[in-house]
Write a protein that holds these residues in place. Structure first.
Motif, PDB file in Angstrom:
ATOM      1  N   ILE A 186       0.865  -1.175   0.000  1.00 35.00           N
ATOM      2  CA  ILE A 186       0.000   0.000   0.000  1.00 35.00           C
ATOM      3  C   ILE A 186       0.907   1.231   0.000  1.00 35.00           C
ATOM      4  CG2 ILE A 186      -1.808   1.263   1.232  1.00 35.00           C
ATOM      5  CD1 ILE A 186      -2.731  -1.491   0.205  1.00 35.00           C
ATOM      6  N   THR A 187       0.679   2.149  -0.934  1.00 33.78           N
ATOM      7  CA  THR A 187       1.563   3.310  -1.063  1.00 33.78           C
ATOM      8  C   THR A 187       0.997   4.595  -0.469  1.00 33.78           C
ATOM      9  OG1 THR A 187       0.740   3.833  -3.274  1.00 33.78           O
ATOM     10  CG2 THR A 187       2.662   2.374  -3.131  1.00 33.78           C
ATOM     11  N   GLU A 188      -0.188   4.514   0.102  1.00 33.84           N
ATOM     12  CA  GLU A 188      -0.748   5.705   0.745  1.00 33.84           C
ATOM     13  C   GLU A 188       0.213   6.189   1.831  1.00 33.84           C
ATOM     14  OE1 GLU A 188      -4.370   6.094  -1.421  1.00 33.84           O
ATOM     15  OE2 GLU A 188      -3.319   7.442  -0.094  1.00 33.84           O
ATOM     16  N   LYS A 189       0.157   7.470   2.149  1.00 36.86           N
ATOM     17  CA  LYS A 189       1.099   8.065   3.099  1.00 36.86           C
ATOM     18  C   LYS A 189       0.475   8.419   4.443  1.00 36.86           C
ATOM     19  CE  LYS A 189       4.411   7.894   0.128  1.00 36.86           C
ATOM     20  NZ  LYS A 189       5.315   6.774   0.187  1.00 36.86           N
ATOM     21  N   SER A 190      -0.802   8.133   4.655  1.00 34.56           N
ATOM     22  CA  SER A 190      -1.434   8.380   5.950  1.00 34.56           C
ATOM     23  C   SER A 190      -2.221   7.143   6.352  1.00 34.56           C
ATOM     24  CB  SER A 190      -2.360   9.597   5.896  1.00 34.56           C
ATOM     25  OG  SER A 190      -3.520   9.307   5.145  1.00 34.56           O
ATOM     26  N   GLU A 191      -2.384   6.973   7.664  1.00 37.11           N
ATOM     27  CA  GLU A 191      -3.077   5.784   8.154  1.00 37.11           C
ATOM     28  C   GLU A 191      -4.514   5.696   7.656  1.00 37.11           C
ATOM     29  OE1 GLU A 191      -2.755   4.219  11.977  1.00 37.11           O
ATOM     30  OE2 GLU A 191      -0.584   4.318  11.969  1.00 37.11           O
ATOM     31  N   SER A 192      -5.233   6.805   7.687  1.00 32.87           N
ATOM     32  CA  SER A 192      -6.644   6.732   7.295  1.00 32.87           C
ATOM     33  C   SER A 192      -6.792   6.300   5.835  1.00 32.87           C
ATOM     34  CB  SER A 192      -7.348   8.062   7.545  1.00 32.87           C
ATOM     35  OG  SER A 192      -6.780   9.079   6.763  1.00 32.87           O
ATOM     36  N   LYS A 193      -5.969   6.833   4.962  1.00 38.51           N
ATOM     37  CA  LYS A 193      -6.048   6.437   3.553  1.00 38.51           C
ATOM     38  C   LYS A 193      -5.481   5.038   3.332  1.00 38.51           C
ATOM     39  CE  LYS A 193      -6.132  10.998   1.509  1.00 38.51           C
ATOM     40  NZ  LYS A 193      -5.514  11.905   0.536  1.00 38.51           N
ATOM     41  N   GLY A 194      -4.426   4.705   4.055  1.00 36.96           N
ATOM     42  CA  GLY A 194      -3.822   3.384   3.909  1.00 36.96           C
ATOM     43  C   GLY A 194      -4.754   2.267   4.322  1.00 36.96           C
ATOM     44  N   VAL A 195      -5.399   2.442   5.441  1.00 38.72           N
ATOM     45  CA  VAL A 195      -6.355   1.433   5.921  1.00 38.72           C
ATOM     46  C   VAL A 195      -7.511   1.299   4.934  1.00 38.72           C
ATOM     47  CG1 VAL A 195      -8.038   0.931   7.733  1.00 38.72           C
ATOM     48  CG2 VAL A 195      -5.729   1.671   8.339  1.00 38.72           C
ATOM     49  N   GLY A 196      -7.986   2.417   4.450  1.00 36.35           N
ATOM     50  CA  GLY A 196      -9.056   2.381   3.456  1.00 36.35           C
ATOM     51  C   GLY A 196      -8.634   1.640   2.202  1.00 36.35           C
ATOM     52  N   ALA A 197      -7.380   1.815   1.804  1.00 37.51           N
ATOM     53  CA  ALA A 197      -6.862   1.133   0.616  1.00 37.51           C
ATOM     54  C   ALA A 197      -6.844  -0.382   0.808  1.00 37.51           C
ATOM     55  CB  ALA A 197      -5.466   1.646   0.290  1.00 37.51           C
ATOM     56  N   GLU A 198      -6.532  -0.818   2.012  1.00 39.72           N
ATOM     57  CA  GLU A 198      -6.542  -2.260   2.287  1.00 39.72           C
ATOM     58  C   GLU A 198      -7.937  -2.838   2.058  1.00 39.72           C
ATOM     59  OE1 GLU A 198      -3.355  -2.951   5.845  1.00 39.72           O
ATOM     60  OE2 GLU A 198      -5.243  -1.981   6.387  1.00 39.72           O
ATOM     61  N   TYR A 199      -8.927  -2.191   2.636  1.00 38.48           N
ATOM     62  CA  TYR A 199     -10.290  -2.710   2.524  1.00 38.48           C
ATOM     63  C   TYR A 199     -10.855  -2.548   1.113  1.00 38.48           C
ATOM     64  CZ  TYR A 199     -10.324  -3.939   7.373  1.00 38.48           C
ATOM     65  OH  TYR A 199     -10.033  -4.550   8.568  1.00 38.48           O
ATOM     66  N   GLU A 200     -10.440  -1.532   0.417  1.00 36.72           N
ATOM     67  CA  GLU A 200     -10.852  -1.386  -0.981  1.00 36.72           C
ATOM     68  C   GLU A 200     -10.276  -2.526  -1.816  1.00 36.72           C
ATOM     69  OE1 GLU A 200     -12.758   0.082  -4.322  1.00 36.72           O
ATOM     70  OE2 GLU A 200     -13.044   0.613  -2.224  1.00 36.72           O
ATOM     71  N   TRP A 201      -9.015  -2.868  -1.569  1.00 35.57           N
ATOM     72  CA  TRP A 201      -8.396  -3.986  -2.282  1.00 35.57           C
ATOM     73  C   TRP A 201      -9.174  -5.277  -2.010  1.00 35.57           C
ATOM     74  CZ3 TRP A 201      -6.399  -8.778  -1.720  1.00 35.57           C
ATOM     75  CH2 TRP A 201      -5.614  -9.269  -2.770  1.00 35.57           C
ATOM     76  N   LEU A 202      -9.539  -5.495  -0.760  1.00 32.62           N
ATOM     77  CA  LEU A 202     -10.302  -6.694  -0.415  1.00 32.62           C
ATOM     78  C   LEU A 202     -11.661  -6.716  -1.120  1.00 32.62           C
ATOM     79  CD1 LEU A 202      -9.510  -6.987   3.390  1.00 32.62           C
ATOM     80  CD2 LEU A 202      -8.829  -8.594   1.592  1.00 32.62           C
ATOM     81  N   ARG A 203     -12.349  -5.572  -1.129  1.00 34.32           N
ATOM     82  CA  ARG A 203     -13.665  -5.505  -1.792  1.00 34.32           C
ATOM     83  C   ARG A 203     -13.545  -5.827  -3.279  1.00 34.32           C
ATOM     84  NH1 ARG A 203     -14.439  -1.287   1.896  1.00 34.32           N
ATOM     85  NH2 ARG A 203     -13.704   0.277   0.423  1.00 34.32           N
ATOM     86  N   LYS A 204     -12.493  -5.322  -3.918  1.00 31.08           N
ATOM     87  CA  LYS A 204     -12.324  -5.545  -5.356  1.00 31.08           C
ATOM     88  C   LYS A 204     -11.900  -6.972  -5.674  1.00 31.08           C
ATOM     89  CE  LYS A 204     -11.340  -0.847  -6.802  1.00 31.08           C
ATOM     90  NZ  LYS A 204     -10.346   0.066  -7.375  1.00 31.08           N
ATOM     91  N   ASN A 205     -11.083  -7.553  -4.829  1.00 28.00           N
ATOM     92  CA  ASN A 205     -10.538  -8.876  -5.110  1.00 28.00           C
ATOM     93  C   ASN A 205     -11.324 -10.018  -4.498  1.00 28.00           C
ATOM     94  OD1 ASN A 205      -7.769  -8.630  -6.604  1.00 28.00           O
ATOM     95  ND2 ASN A 205      -7.977  -6.873  -5.253  1.00 28.00           N
ATOM     96  N   TYR A 206     -12.103  -9.739  -3.465  1.00 31.09           N
ATOM     97  CA  TYR A 206     -12.915 -10.760  -2.800  1.00 31.09           C
ATOM     98  C   TYR A 206     -14.315 -10.213  -2.529  1.00 31.09           C
ATOM     99  CZ  TYR A 206      -8.554 -13.269  -2.216  1.00 31.09           C
ATOM    100  OH  TYR A 206      -7.366 -13.930  -2.464  1.00 31.09           O
ATOM    101  N   PRO A 207     -15.070  -9.917  -3.591  1.00 26.48           N
ATOM    102  CA  PRO A 207     -16.416  -9.379  -3.386  1.00 26.48           C
ATOM    103  C   PRO A 207     -17.243 -10.307  -2.497  1.00 26.48           C
ATOM    104  CG  PRO A 207     -15.923  -9.634  -5.744  1.00 26.48           C
ATOM    105  CD  PRO A 207     -14.759 -10.176  -4.969  1.00 26.48           C
ATOM    106  N   GLY A 208     -17.930  -9.711  -1.552  1.00 24.92           N
ATOM    107  CA  GLY A 208     -18.776 -10.492  -0.660  1.00 24.92           C
ATOM    108  C   GLY A 208     -18.033 -11.159   0.482  1.00 24.92           C
TER     109      GLY A 208
END
Length: 114
Positions: free
Chosen positions: A50-72
């Motif tokens: 994850i290349t985000e530079k702040s915790e709030s955006k970085g954490v969001g990026a993790e869950y976005e990746w999960l939603r895109k790669n493992y829907p449901g």
């Protein structure tokens, strides 16, 4: 320690609702991530960077990746760990097919940065 983990889990859940993800140039985009790409999140060596530079955006990026790669998927827990002095989030999920998986995220770009 338990209070910190609970607070982190709440923060992660809240932050994941409105952020987008950025993956490093050496990591494939979420849509193209496969086991053969080398970055499927299945281990420390294959962790999603994850290349985000702040915790709030970085954490969001993790869950976005999960939603895109493992829907449901359903989240089963999350842990913070270190491998070779580098921080990683490991998120345990149950896929929509009922398979249990642990997904590794390299969070060194944003961990501890607000």
């Amino acid at each position: 320690m338990r209070k910190i983990l609970i607070l982190l889990a709440i923060t992660l859940t809240m932050a994941s609702c409105s952020t987008t993800n950025k993956l490093s140039n050496n990591a494939p985009s979420p849509e193209n991530t496969t086991i053969s790409s080398g970055r499927d999140g299945s281990s420390f060596e294959k962790a999603i960077v994850i290349t985000e530079k702040s915790e709030s955006k970085g954490v969001g990026a993790e869950y976005e990746w999960l939603r895109k790669n493992y829907p449901g998927y359903k989240s089963q827990g999350q842990s913070l760990t270190y491998d070779q002095k580098k921080p990683y989030d490991i998120i345990d999920i149950i896929t929509s097919d009922g398979e249990a998986k642990s997904i590794y995220f390299d969070i060194s770009n944003f961990f501890g940065k607000f």
